[in-house]
Design a protein around this motif. Structure first.
Motif, short mmCIF file in Angstrom:
data_model
loop_
_atom_site.label_atom_id
_atom_site.label_comp_id
_atom_site.label_asym_id
_atom_site.label_seq_id
_atom_site.Cartn_x
_atom_site.Cartn_y
_atom_site.Cartn_z
N GLN A 77 82.64 93.95 57.52
CA GLN A 77 81.80 93.61 56.37
C GLN A 77 82.33 94.20 55.08
O GLN A 77 82.14 93.64 54.01
CB GLN A 77 80.36 94.07 56.62
CG GLN A 77 79.68 93.25 57.68
CD GLN A 77 78.29 93.75 58.02
OE1 GLN A 77 77.91 94.85 57.66
NE2 GLN A 77 77.52 92.92 58.71
N GLU A 126 74.52 95.75 52.42
CA GLU A 126 74.81 96.09 53.81
C GLU A 126 73.90 97.21 54.31
O GLU A 126 74.21 97.91 55.27
CB GLU A 126 76.28 96.51 53.97
CG GLU A 126 77.29 95.53 53.42
CD GLU A 126 77.21 94.15 54.04
OE1 GLU A 126 76.67 94.00 55.15
OE2 GLU A 126 77.68 93.20 53.41
N GLY A 133 81.99 96.41 63.20
CA GLY A 133 81.26 95.44 62.38
C GLY A 133 81.17 95.86 60.93
O GLY A 133 81.32 95.05 60.01
N THR A 172 73.07 97.27 58.07
CA THR A 172 74.21 97.66 58.90
C THR A 172 74.44 99.16 58.82
O THR A 172 74.70 99.81 59.84
CB THR A 172 75.48 96.91 58.43
OG1 THR A 172 75.23 95.51 58.51
CG2 THR A 172 76.68 97.27 59.28
#
Length: 196
Positions: free
Chosen positions: A115, A75, A111, A78
């Motif tokens: 995740q 991730e 978001g 992100t």
């Protein structure tokens, strides 16, 4: 002599009445001006309450990102986006700019939390759970501060737009304040960051 005296008295009466009318208008204008100043100060006070909560969130985000990085290397993009948006929001020059940046940051945090669902070890980490709980509280506090601020903005804008106070507002450059609204209805509620 009596005629002059009567004429003088009438002139004096007219001047006194005119003076009283002018004094009443001045008192009325000063009252409206002071009311505009008071409402503007409420708006600024409301924004400072939001600002305090946003700073708390800014301080929490790096810790949250660190903990997530330990478990969720996939991730990385992100996490970088969350930090970038945090920095942009923190550096905003005015409330209008900060509101726009905060909307983007809230969406990115939401978001990120979605995740995180893919990492059961992270969801069980006590540091992460503590940070998650703190973030939830901060988001609730931001919502309350936003409600107060928007209420103050509504009262102030009503005064700025309403007749006759709009005359004083225009003369002394009182401008409408901007609401702190979440544009995307999906994000109008607090981000869902509970994992239970």
């Amino acid at each position: 002599m009596g005629y002059l005296s009567g004429e003088f008295m009438r002139t004096m009466s007219v001047l006194i009445i005119l003076g009283l009318v002018v004094a009443a208008v001045v008192v009325w204008a000063v009252g409206l001006y002071n009311q505009l100043v008071k409402k503007k100060n409420h708006v600024e006070d409301g924004w400072s309450g939001i600002d305090v909560q946003l700073k708390r969130r800014y301080d929490l985000i790096p810790n949250l990102v660190k903990v997530v990085q330990q478990y969720a290397q996939h991730e990385e993009q992100t996490l970088k986006k969350v930090i970038q948006l945090r920095n942009q929001a923190k550096q905003a020059d005015n409330p209008s700019q900060q509101i726009q940046q905060e909307q983007k940051l809230s969406q990115a945090l939401s978001g990120l939390m979605v995740q995180v669902e893919a990492y059961p070890d992270l969801k069980a980490n006590t540091n992460f759970l503590d940070l998650q709980q703190q973030l939830q509280q901060i988001e609730t506090d931001i919502q309350y501060a936003r409600r107060y601020y928007n209420g103050a903005v509504r009262e102030y804008n009503t005064l700025v737009q309403s007749f006759p106070s709009n005359i004083i507002a225009q003369k002394y450059d009182f401008r409408e304040a901007e609401y702190f609204e979440i544009e995307d209805p999906v994000h109008a509620e607090n981000p869902d960051i509970a994992f239970d």
